[in-house]
Design an enzyme around this catalytic site. Structure first.
Site, PDB file in Angstrom:
ATOM      1  N   ARG A 173      -9.231  10.401  -8.292  1.00 58.63           N
ATOM      2  CA  ARG A 173      -8.367  11.156  -7.373  1.00 58.63           C
ATOM      3  C   ARG A 173      -7.583  10.165  -6.524  1.00 58.63           C
ATOM      4  NH1 ARG A 173      -9.185  12.704  -1.673  1.00 58.63           N
ATOM      5  NH2 ARG A 173      -7.994  10.790  -1.809  1.00 58.63           N
ATOM      6  N   ASP A 210     -13.835   5.923   2.610  1.00 61.40           N
ATOM      7  CA  ASP A 210     -12.650   5.861   3.457  1.00 61.40           C
ATOM      8  C   ASP A 210     -11.887   7.180   3.462  1.00 61.40           C
ATOM      9  OD1 ASP A 210     -10.917   4.413   5.198  1.00 61.40           O
ATOM     10  OD2 ASP A 210      -9.469   4.293   3.572  1.00 61.40           O
ATOM     11  N   ASP A 211     -11.888   7.900   2.344  1.00 70.58           N
ATOM     12  CA  ASP A 211     -11.168   9.174   2.280  1.00 70.58           C
ATOM     13  C   ASP A 211     -11.818  10.221   3.176  1.00 70.58           C
ATOM     14  OD1 ASP A 211      -9.416   8.257   0.051  1.00 70.58           O
ATOM     15  OD2 ASP A 211     -11.316   8.197  -1.016  1.00 70.58           O
ATOM     16  N   TYR A 241       0.849  -1.187   0.000  1.00 67.06           N
ATOM     17  CA  TYR A 241       0.000   0.000   0.000  1.00 67.06           C
ATOM     18  C   TYR A 241       0.890   1.245   0.000  1.00 67.06           C
ATOM     19  CZ  TYR A 241      -4.353   2.440   0.105  1.00 67.06           C
ATOM     20  OH  TYR A 241      -5.400   3.240  -0.258  1.00 67.06           O
ATOM     21  N   GLU A 274     -13.677   4.604  -2.623  1.00 64.19           N
ATOM     22  CA  GLU A 274     -12.252   4.895  -2.493  1.00 64.19           C
ATOM     23  C   GLU A 274     -11.771   5.812  -3.619  1.00 64.19           C
ATOM     24  OE1 GLU A 274      -8.860   4.805  -0.369  1.00 64.19           O
ATOM     25  OE2 GLU A 274     -10.619   3.613   0.157  1.00 64.19           O
ATOM     26  N   ASP A 275     -11.168   6.931  -3.233  1.00 64.43           N
ATOM     27  CA  ASP A 275     -10.459   7.820  -4.166  1.00 64.43           C
ATOM     28  C   ASP A 275     -11.327   8.311  -5.321  1.00 64.43           C
ATOM     29  OD1 ASP A 275      -8.341   7.628  -2.514  1.00 64.43           O
ATOM     30  OD2 ASP A 275      -7.028   6.547  -3.867  1.00 64.43           O
ATOM     31  N   LYS A 299      -6.200  -1.985  -0.792  1.00 61.39           N
ATOM     32  CA  LYS A 299      -7.044  -1.814   0.387  1.00 61.39           C
ATOM     33  C   LYS A 299      -7.600  -3.151   0.869  1.00 61.39           C
ATOM     34  CE  LYS A 299      -7.094   2.307   1.991  1.00 61.39           C
ATOM     35  NZ  LYS A 299      -7.927   3.480   1.920  1.00 61.39           N
ATOM     36  N   ASN A 317      -0.076  11.667   1.270  1.00 54.54           N
ATOM     37  CA  ASN A 317       0.747  10.560   0.799  1.00 54.54           C
ATOM     38  C   ASN A 317       0.549  10.406  -0.703  1.00 54.54           C
ATOM     39  OD1 ASN A 317      -1.615   8.869   0.378  1.00 54.54           O
ATOM     40  ND2 ASN A 317      -1.642   8.482   2.569  1.00 54.54           N
TER      41      ASN A 317
END
Length: 551
Positions: free
Chosen positions: A151, A263-264, A98, A240-241, A169, A405
């Site tokens: 993203r 999650d973001d 990850y 996610e993203d 993930k 990150n």
């Protein structure tokens, strides 16, 4: 004579199926039972010997991306061995599978692609998504992680290359929280990309056109949800993203309909708030007395800010209006205020205060005198020496959370934060950094990464077969995680427990979340007498000899 189904689980077919293959660990009895005699070297290995053999191979490749590719090869051939490797070397390999290495792997995804994994649903599949879902080999799916690649981390629009994130993930769900890997499904919604580099790349593996309108994406997602819940009625979905506006819109449309979370927005918020709870222990201070300034105002920043406001209300009893006054955002145009002008996104409006305008972050610090700054901007070096020194001038122990990150996007390094603050700061990071010694004292920075909370939260939700995932779950997770930080950790400057403890941490977080969901009447199973013990028993182990034959 065996039937066709039996043939597919015997001999070379078994060795080529990552769910069934156990390589040289197959016992003498199993080699006879499954028709493997003569297809493997004669000596039966132990798991420990396999792990030792492969760790040597991985260690001989210094480049992180090469380590990633070796691990992916193992993942594609022998899942039990892959997870045994990760479990035995979690500190070393988690940053490989990850963040930060997965960022490079995503950028290069179309150039390093070797193994098909997961489900790809494209804009061209509208009207036949049910057919695609039927093609998935998993008989049971407990959790889906889905992205549209718009993203990815701090890297922007990576299109179909973003598939590395759901894969990574879900690997963490298994490695950290014992979710059976056969019951997980990574999904990418390929609706195009606005990344010209990929559109012009002859090896790019996604659709070669610009992104479709948001409403068309939402319609495709609606069809996807209908298809997956028809096949797996208890599945939970993690977003996610997704780009900021899409992320909030999808969550708003579905959070009261199905068990889902982003999650973001929510996972990042949970781990960040846990770091603040730990900081309050170190400072012996109240959360509601803090003033917090965010560099960045996307889904992660606003998600954290909202959960901090919730925590201030619950922990210290102040009103939400008072809590919001202590939280400020600084975006690409400067400090978010009520007088700046222009249209503000709805997610930013609660934090637009009647304050002087400035487009200089250092000036914003001097104006607001925050006790903590959070970096979620993907602007490397944004927390420069002048900013750290100013935070140290106005605070006895400033809180510096450089959470962007991968490492290349960090607002500052651990060494910079500790050195420029003369060892005064409380520091958390989004990517891993080595210990730092300042004035004879060694500080151990720990990654404020979502892997501390989302696996445990998912574990609790899956265990109870939750009907919904209310936002309060993420405050429950933050409190439990912070409670697991020892006084010795705090003494070393660590705001999170050691990464090597992530599996027992997930069990504790999972039990706390399950208990909350039982209390709120959201569980679909009967409440066990001992939730903590049942959660631990529920967690999948790679050494389980029945793995692959469970269904």
């Amino acid at each position: 004579m065996t039937d066709k189904c039996d043939q597919q689980t015997r001999g070379v077919h078994r060795l080529r199926n990552p769910w069934l293959n156990r390589g040289s660990v197959f016992t003498e009895q199993e080699r006879d039972q499954y028709g493997l005699r003569g297809l493997l070297p004669p000596r039966v290995s132990t798991f420990e010997e396999q792990v030792s053999r492969l760790t040597g191979i991985i260690a001989s490749n210094p480049e992180p991306l090469n380590k990633y590719l070796i691990l992916e090869g193992i993942h594609a051939s022998d899942e039990a061995l892959f997870y045994e490797l990760i479990a035995k070397n979690i500190d070393e390999y988690l940053p490989v599978i990850y963040t930060p290495t997965v960022g490079e792997a995503c950028i290069k995804f179309s150039h390093i692609f070797r193994y098909a994994r997961g489900l790809y649903v494209t804009a061209e599949d509208k009207g036949r998504v049910r057919e695609l879902v039927k093609n998935v080999p998993n008989r049971q799916v407990d959790i889906i992680v889905v992205t549209d690649g718009s993203r990815i981390l701090g890297l922007g629009d990576l299109g179909v290359n973003g598939m590395g994130i759901p894969i990574g993930k879900l690997a963490l769900y298994t490695a950290c929280a014992g979710i059976n890997p056969q019951h997980t499904l990574p999904v990418t919604l390929d609706v195009g990309t606005n990344n010209e580099e990929f559109l012009n790349d002859p090896l790019y593996m996604g659709l070669r056109h610009k992104r479709i309108p948001d409403e068309a994406l939402f319609e495709l997602f609606k069809e996807f949800v209908a298809a997956v819940y028809e096949r797996w009625p208890n599945v939970m979905i993690q977003f996610e993203d997704f780009q900021n506006v899409r992320a909030y819109e999808l969550l708003a449309r579905w959070e009261n309909e199905i068990p889902c979370f982003n999650d973001d927005i929510q996972g990042t918020a949970s781990v960040a708030v846990a770091g603040l709870f730990s900081s309050m222990r170190a400072l012996k201070a109240k959360l509601s007395d803090q003033r917090i300034l965010f560099l960045g105002a996307g889904s992660a920043a606003t998600g954290i800010a909202n959960l901090i406001a919730d925590a201030m209300v619950e922990e210290d009893g102040i009103s939400r209006e008072e809590a919001l006054k202590r939280l400020h955002l600084f975006d690409s145009k400067g400090l978010v205020t009520s007088t700046r002008g222009g249209n503000l996104q709805a997610s930013k409006k609660p934090f637009a205060h009647d304050t002087d305008n400035t487009d200089n972050f250092l000036e914003a610090i001097k104006l607001l005198k925050p006790t903590a700054i959070f970096g979620l901007s993907a602007q490397p070096g944004a927390f420069n020496r002048e900013i750290i020194e100013e935070m140290s001038r106005i605070n006895e122990r400033p809180m510096i959370f450089a959470l962007s990150n991968p490492t290349s996007k960090a607002e500052c390094t651990a060494e910079q934060a500790y050195t420029w603050s003369n060892g005064k700061c409380l520091f958390a990071c989004g990517s891993p950094f080595d210990p730092v010694t300042v004035n004879g004292k060694t500080f151990v920075p720990r990654q404020g990464n979502n892997h501390y909370v989302f696996p445990g939260i998912g574990l609790g939700c899956i265990f109870v077969k939750t009907k919904l995932i209310p936002n309060e779950v993420f405050l429950v997770g933050a409190k439990k995680l912070a409670s697991l930080v020892s006084e010795a950790d705090l003494g070393n400057g660590s705001l999170y427990p050691p990464l090597c403890e992530v599996r027992p941490i997930a069990a504790e977080v999972g039990a706390a979340v399950a208990e909350y969901l039982f209390d709120k009447g959201l569980a679909r199973i009967e409440r066990p007498a001992d939730i903590a013990t049942e959660i631990k028993n529920f967690m999948w182990q790679p050494s389980n000899p029945k793995f692959g034959d469970q269904e």
